[in-house]
Design an enzyme around this catalytic site. Structure first.
Site, PDB file in Angstrom:
ATOM      1  N   GLU A 292       0.697  -1.151  -0.041  1.00 33.78           N
ATOM      2  CA  GLU A 292      -0.148   0.124  -0.121  1.00 33.78           C
ATOM      3  C   GLU A 292       0.855   1.181  -0.038  1.00 33.78           C
ATOM      4  OE1 GLU A 292      -3.356   2.143   3.023  1.00 33.78           O
ATOM      5  OE2 GLU A 292      -3.026   0.291   3.301  1.00 33.78           O
TER       6      GLU A 292
ATOM      7  N   GLU B 121      -4.053   9.913   3.116  1.00 35.63           N
ATOM      8  CA  GLU B 121      -5.389   9.985   3.898  1.00 35.63           C
ATOM      9  C   GLU B 121      -5.591  11.422   4.559  1.00 35.63           C
ATOM     10  OE1 GLU B 121      -6.474   5.678   5.698  1.00 35.63           O
ATOM     11  OE2 GLU B 121      -4.718   6.189   6.449  1.00 35.63           O
TER      12      GLU B 121
END
EC number: 3.2.-.-
Length: 456
Positions: free
Chosen positions: A160, A164
């Site tokens: 990943e 965010e």
């Protein structure tokens, strides 16, 4: 006869609604009748076997359907013609650019990811996979405590790279990365910028076999070198390295049923009576465009010469990725990688498989937990934000070029088996234990469609 079959299907559906899918992990693989381990750590067929299916946790490496290779393209959102629900997508990336879970909306030639009360938000995942390359997205985040906007790259084995945004802090972009979802909370770093709800910014991930660069409005905010990720204990690079989907999401980090670590990180519980809810009926994040530039290596890793990516080893590293010609398509939502024709209307040879799998989970739902790997529930997560390094993006941004370079020859190599046996679980793995099936109506529709075809 048909009426009797439908009544039987109704009875069967009620048992499906009441049951929970089998969970899966590195140490507990899916059984043969529900062979595919979804992104959320639960076993099923159909959509469970498409994007996000983890071959390491599935019944076999071939249980997951092959992933469509990278396509360089700019995605504008003038309409939703190229956005398809995950209750309809069967793996043909030529028919759609994005697979949606939730309620995306169109507004002024922009895409809105929405999150209404009693929902778990909206997730869009690209139908094709990047194996290194550059991706940039121009958008405005949502706002409000407990409300999280995300722009990430996530591979099926849970490598990943992410941005965010916590709605209670509109001047910070949080960045992170993971190797196979193994939680390492020292990986976070923040980038400071102007109001993310009222201002469009272009967020960029430049990913090569040697380096990852996060940029905001063309200014470099953070760089990670693969050379700095070596783990002597496991004898491997803890570096994202496998084909990944682009994911755009809006989700309730501050959902009451989430772990306290997630709620605290998200700034508290979601206020379902906030102004955006009262005025619009939902929270929203506004996406203008996404651009993908494939890495286009001349030799692996990082190629996209054929049609699909698969894995030839449980190690799940870049030297186990195969750029090949396996089909990416199933015939119905009870198909799998090993039986892609299950449920086909004209396929008599798959009738037994259809009968055997008509009652299992076909479309994975979400409980509101993080749509990536980091669930922020580790005891050390509360200090992550304060200890993370921070870069500031000025308002007078100018274009800059990537500092990353590679000849595309990085190969993970040996020593990866130790990671496969690790007891550490990513947030995506842990989600399965408490998942709520928010798409049961879609599962029911699939069951009725299947029995109807069988009755013909």
């Amino acid at each position: 006869m048909v009426r009797a079959i439908i009544i039987a299907a109704l009875a069967t559906a009620s048992t499906v609604f009441a049951s929970s899918a089998t969970t899966c992990s590195l140490t507990q693989k899916c059984p043969s009748d529900t062979p595919c381990c979804s992104q959320y750590g639960e076993c099923g067929v159909g959509a469970y076997c498409l994007g996000g299916c983890d071959p390491r946790m599935s019944f076999g490496l071939d249980s997951c359907v092959a992933a469509p290779v990278c396509e360089s393209k700019t995605y504008n959102f003038n309409n939703l013609d190229r956005v398809m629900s995950n209750t309809k997508y069967l793996g043909d990336s030529s028919k759609t650019d994005w697979v949606a879970d939730g309620n995306p909306q169109l507004y002024n030639n922009n895409l809105l990811l929405t999150m209404a009360p009693d929902s778990v938000g909206t997730l869009l995942a690209s139908s094709t996979y990047m194996w290194y390359g550059n991706v940039k997205a121009t958008f405005k985040t949502s706002r409000g405590q407990g409300v999280v906007t995300a722009f990430i790259l996530l591979s099926d084995v849970k490598d990943e790279i992410d941005y965010e945004f916590v709605g209670a802090d509109l001047e910070t972009a949080q960045t992170n990365y993971y190797f196979q979802g193994i939680p390492q909370y020292t990986h976070g770093a923040n980038i400071s910028l102007s109001d993310t709800f009222n201002n469009y910014h272009t967020y960029e991930i430049d990913w090569t076999p040697d380096q990852i660069t996060w940029k905001v409005d063309s200014q470099e905010g953070r760089t990670l070198k693969r050379a700095d990720t070596w783990n002597a204990s496991t004898n491997q690079w803890m570096y994202p390295q496998t084909p990944a989907r682009v994911q755009l999401s809006l989700w309730p980090g501050g959902l009451a049923s989430n772990g306290q670590g997630t709620i605290d990180w998200a700034g508290g519980l979601v206020d379902w009576n906030a102004a955006d809810i009262k005025n619009n009926g939902y929270y929203y994040a506004t996406f203008q465009s996404v651009t993908v530039d494939c890495f286009n290596a001349t030799s692996a890793p990082g190629t996209n010469d054929e049609t699909s990516y698969t894995y030839n080893s449980l190690a799940g590293t870049n030297d186990t990725v195969v750029d090949g010609k396996n089909s990416t398509i199933i015939k119905s939502l009870i198909g799998t990688g090993t039986d892609p024709d299950a449920g086909a209307a004209s396929g008599s040879s798959s009738s037994s498989s259809s009968s055997a799998t008509a009652t299992v989970e076909t479309v994975p739902g979400r409980s509101g937990g993080n749509t990536g790997s980091d669930n922020h529930d580790d005891s050390s997560s509360s200090s992550t934000a304060s200890s993370a390094s921070t870069a500031t993006i000025s308002s007078d941004t100018s274009a800059s070029t990537s500092t990353g370079s590679s000849n595309g020859q990085f190969s993970q190599g040996g020593g990866s088996s130790s990671s496969s046996s690790s007891s550490s679980k990513s947030g995506a793995d842990k989600l399965g234990a408490t998942q709520e099936k928010v798409l049961k109506g879609s599962v029911f529709a699939v069951i009725i469609a299947v029995v109807a075809m069988m009755a013909l």
